[in-house]
Design a protein around this motif. Structure first.
Motif, PDB file in Angstrom:
ATOM      1  N   ASP A   9      68.558  50.777  26.865  1.00 41.21           N
ATOM      2  CA  ASP A   9      68.888  49.588  25.923  1.00 41.21           C
ATOM      3  C   ASP A   9      70.212  49.746  25.053  1.00 41.21           C
ATOM      4  OD1 ASP A   9      66.979  48.114  27.128  1.00 41.21           O
ATOM      5  OD2 ASP A   9      65.621  47.932  25.371  1.00 41.21           O
ATOM      6  N   ILE A  10      70.905  50.907  25.004  1.00 38.91           N
ATOM      7  CA  ILE A  10      71.854  51.544  24.183  1.00 38.91           C
ATOM      8  C   ILE A  10      73.208  51.779  24.934  1.00 38.91           C
ATOM      9  CG2 ILE A  10      72.555  52.886  22.382  1.00 38.91           C
ATOM     10  CD1 ILE A  10      69.456  53.409  21.716  1.00 38.91           C
ATOM     11  N   LYS A  11      74.372  50.919  25.038  1.00 36.87           N
ATOM     12  CA  LYS A  11      75.176  51.358  25.831  1.00 36.87           C
ATOM     13  C   LYS A  11      75.887  52.394  25.129  1.00 36.87           C
ATOM     14  CE  LYS A  11      75.991  46.776  27.786  1.00 36.87           C
ATOM     15  NZ  LYS A  11      76.990  45.598  27.885  1.00 36.87           N
ATOM     16  N   LEU A  27      72.947  52.640  16.172  1.00 27.87           N
ATOM     17  CA  LEU A  27      73.430  52.018  17.368  1.00 27.87           C
ATOM     18  C   LEU A  27      72.762  50.947  17.755  1.00 27.87           C
ATOM     19  CD1 LEU A  27      73.909  55.345  19.662  1.00 27.87           C
ATOM     20  CD2 LEU A  27      75.728  54.282  18.251  1.00 27.87           C
ATOM     21  N   MET A  28      73.387  49.700  18.012  1.00 31.49           N
ATOM     22  CA  MET A  28      72.624  48.437  18.296  1.00 31.49           C
ATOM     23  C   MET A  28      71.837  48.516  19.664  1.00 31.49           C
ATOM     24  SD  MET A  28      74.833  45.714  16.302  1.00 31.49           S
ATOM     25  CE  MET A  28      76.694  46.193  16.764  1.00 31.49           C
ATOM     26  N   PRO A  29      70.720  47.840  19.879  1.00 36.87           N
ATOM     27  CA  PRO A  29      70.169  47.608  21.294  1.00 36.87           C
ATOM     28  C   PRO A  29      71.386  46.583  21.979  1.00 36.87           C
ATOM     29  CG  PRO A  29      68.573  47.412  19.634  1.00 36.87           C
ATOM     30  CD  PRO A  29      69.539  47.504  18.846  1.00 36.87           C
ATOM     31  N   THR A  30      71.253  46.407  23.099  1.00 41.65           N
ATOM     32  CA  THR A  30      71.970  45.663  23.908  1.00 41.65           C
ATOM     33  C   THR A  30      71.780  44.301  23.647  1.00 41.65           C
ATOM     34  OG1 THR A  30      72.435  47.194  25.606  1.00 41.65           O
ATOM     35  CG2 THR A  30      72.903  44.717  25.991  1.00 41.65           C
ATOM     36  N   VAL A  32      70.950  42.985  20.742  1.00 42.72           N
ATOM     37  CA  VAL A  32      71.554  42.385  19.393  1.00 42.72           C
ATOM     38  C   VAL A  32      72.909  41.986  19.435  1.00 42.72           C
ATOM     39  CG1 VAL A  32      72.107  43.265  17.188  1.00 42.72           C
ATOM     40  CG2 VAL A  32      70.209  43.949  18.342  1.00 42.72           C
ATOM     41  N   VAL A  33      73.616  43.042  20.366  1.00 45.00           N
ATOM     42  CA  VAL A  33      74.960  42.682  20.504  1.00 45.00           C
ATOM     43  C   VAL A  33      75.099  41.252  21.606  1.00 45.00           C
ATOM     44  CG1 VAL A  33      77.424  43.369  21.674  1.00 45.00           C
ATOM     45  CG2 VAL A  33      75.591  45.085  20.799  1.00 45.00           C
ATOM     46  N   ASP A  34      74.442  41.078  22.574  1.00 43.73           N
ATOM     47  CA  ASP A  34      74.556  39.781  23.498  1.00 43.73           C
ATOM     48  C   ASP A  34      74.246  38.675  22.634  1.00 43.73           C
ATOM     49  OD1 ASP A  34      75.239  41.769  25.613  1.00 43.73           O
ATOM     50  OD2 ASP A  34      73.257  41.704  26.388  1.00 43.73           O
ATOM     51  N   SER A  35      73.209  38.733  21.808  1.00 41.72           N
ATOM     52  CA  SER A  35      72.760  37.463  21.200  1.00 41.72           C
ATOM     53  C   SER A  35      74.008  37.065  20.174  1.00 41.72           C
ATOM     54  CB  SER A  35      71.757  37.709  20.194  1.00 41.72           C
ATOM     55  OG  SER A  35      72.037  38.429  19.197  1.00 41.72           O
TER      56      SER A  35
END
Length: 391
Positions: A9-11, A27-30, A32-35
């Motif tokens: 889940d971490i790019k 590092l943010m989970p995907t 979080v960023v997608d939302s």
């Protein structure tokens, strides 16, 4: 807890880095960023007001998830742009007068200490610091004696100092503050997201947290917990806006009932939504699970580094997922060089960020490694071997 799934889940881990700076900015989970990206795309098409109206129920989930995280009600939670802003909002709700006393510790966070010194300079508020015992734990007997002597306006404690792995006894402090009916503020900037934090057990009136560190949320996010008793006594930030009160008369207003009175009207809802996803992510895994795993990682790393021959500067009976160390001669430069060359992410703190603690330890700075639940024991061993080969 599926570490492989969490890492997927971490790019930010796709380039092979070993990320050990979670006490700085994780590092943010995907999700979080997608939302956040999706919300901004909506604002791009519809404008901020319309998007907020359409997503009102979704945005309210922030308060539920934050409340779940620290064991309180959603009405006790206010969104903040940082832990420091939350801390300042809490302080601004207390009417300090000349001669009032704030009791804190020698291991308080730099920004908090500077804030207290500012109050001292501008309002002649007195700062009193609790002693540490020989094992570096808070001297609760000294705290009680200081409360009896000074009748303080506030007791403020940093749960985990940013410059040390120490976990301070905030629950013990809370019991004493309750006994003497003293306002109690806890900075949980480094503990929320790293370990289970329960405001009922702590017994605090205010608690502040950030999104960017162990919570793995975006920068520009945080929250403030405000207890029922403080809300019922009409504490509110010094400078309110329409998020905090209803304008009822030409020269009067009526405070809103919940901790939202500590917010400002204008915030980044994309950031709030991203933080909500980070809160959900941590709550779904479970903070007890995260705490148990983090303890294994940090104990292993701290022991390895010490056995190699570096000087560990974490002192206390209860240590966190922050490991601070230097060369045996105090050297930091070679350690930094080796870590950078091997794509290992870390942080460094110098004396000006922990003036009392580092003066007492007679050091000028430390290297800080802060593992988190997406790290593996294999990574811990690899970092340990790299540091060993650097000597």
């Amino acid at each position: 807890m599926n570490t492989d799934k969490i890492r997927d889940d971490i790019k930010g881990l796709s380039d092979g880095k070993i990320f050990l700076n979670n006490a700085g900015s994780s590092l943010m989970p995907t999700a979080v960023v997608d939302s956040m990206i999706d919300y901004l795309h909506q604002e791009e098409q519809l404008g901020g007001y319309e998007v907020a109206n359409r997503n009102s129920e979704l945005l309210e989930q922030f308060y539920d998830e934050a409340a779940k995280l620290i064991n309180c009600k959603s009405s006790n939670i206010a969104f903040a742009t940082s832990a420091t802003e939350a801390f300042a909002k809490a302080l601004s709700s207390i009417i300090f007068k000349e001669g009032d006393v704030v009791i804190t510790t020698v291991d308080d966070y730099i920004s908090n200490q500077i804030t207290f010194i500012s109050l001292q300079k501008k309002l002649n508020v007195k700062i009193v610091r609790v002693k540490n015992l020989s094992d570096n734990e808070l001297d609760l007997e000294d705290l009680e004696n200081l409360i009896k002597e000074h009748n303080p306006k506030l007791v403020a404690v940093t749960h985990i100092p940013t410059n040390s792995g120490l976990i301070q006894n905030v629950e013990g402090v809370g019991k004493i503050c309750k006994q003497y009916d003293v306002l109690y503020l806890v900075d949980a900037c480094q503990s929320v997201g790293q370990m289970a934090v329960d405001v009922e057990k702590i017994g605090c009136d205010f608690l502040t947290a950030t999104g960017r560190k162990f919570m793995r949320g975006p920068r520009g996010t945080g929250f403030l917990y405000v207890s029922d008793r403080v809300l019922e006594q009409n504490y509110a930030p010094l400078l309110l806006d329409m998020r905090g009160a209803n304008w009822t008369e030409y020269n009067d207003y009526e405070l809103f009932k919940t901790a939202k009175r500590f917010e400002h009207w204008e915030i980044s809802y994309a950031s709030l939504l991203g933080f909500t996803e980070a809160l959900k992510y941590a709550n779904d895994i479970g903070l007890s699970n995260i705490e148990d795993y983090n303890r294994k990682l940090s104990e292993k790393l701290r022991k390895n580094i010490q056995n190699i021959g570096f000087k560990i500067w974490d002192q206390g009976n209860n240590l966190s997922s922050i490991i601070t160390f230097s060369g045996s001669d105090g050297d930091l430069e070679n350690i930094q060089k080796v870590l950078k060359e091997n794509n290992i992410f870390f942080s460094v703190a110098y004396k000006n960020s922990a003036l009392i603690d580092f003066t007492n330890k007679n050091i000028h700075g430390i290297v800080r490694l802060s593992p988190h639940y997406f790290n593996t024991l294999e990574e811990i061993e690899k970092v340990s071997e790299i540091l060993k080969n650097s000597l």
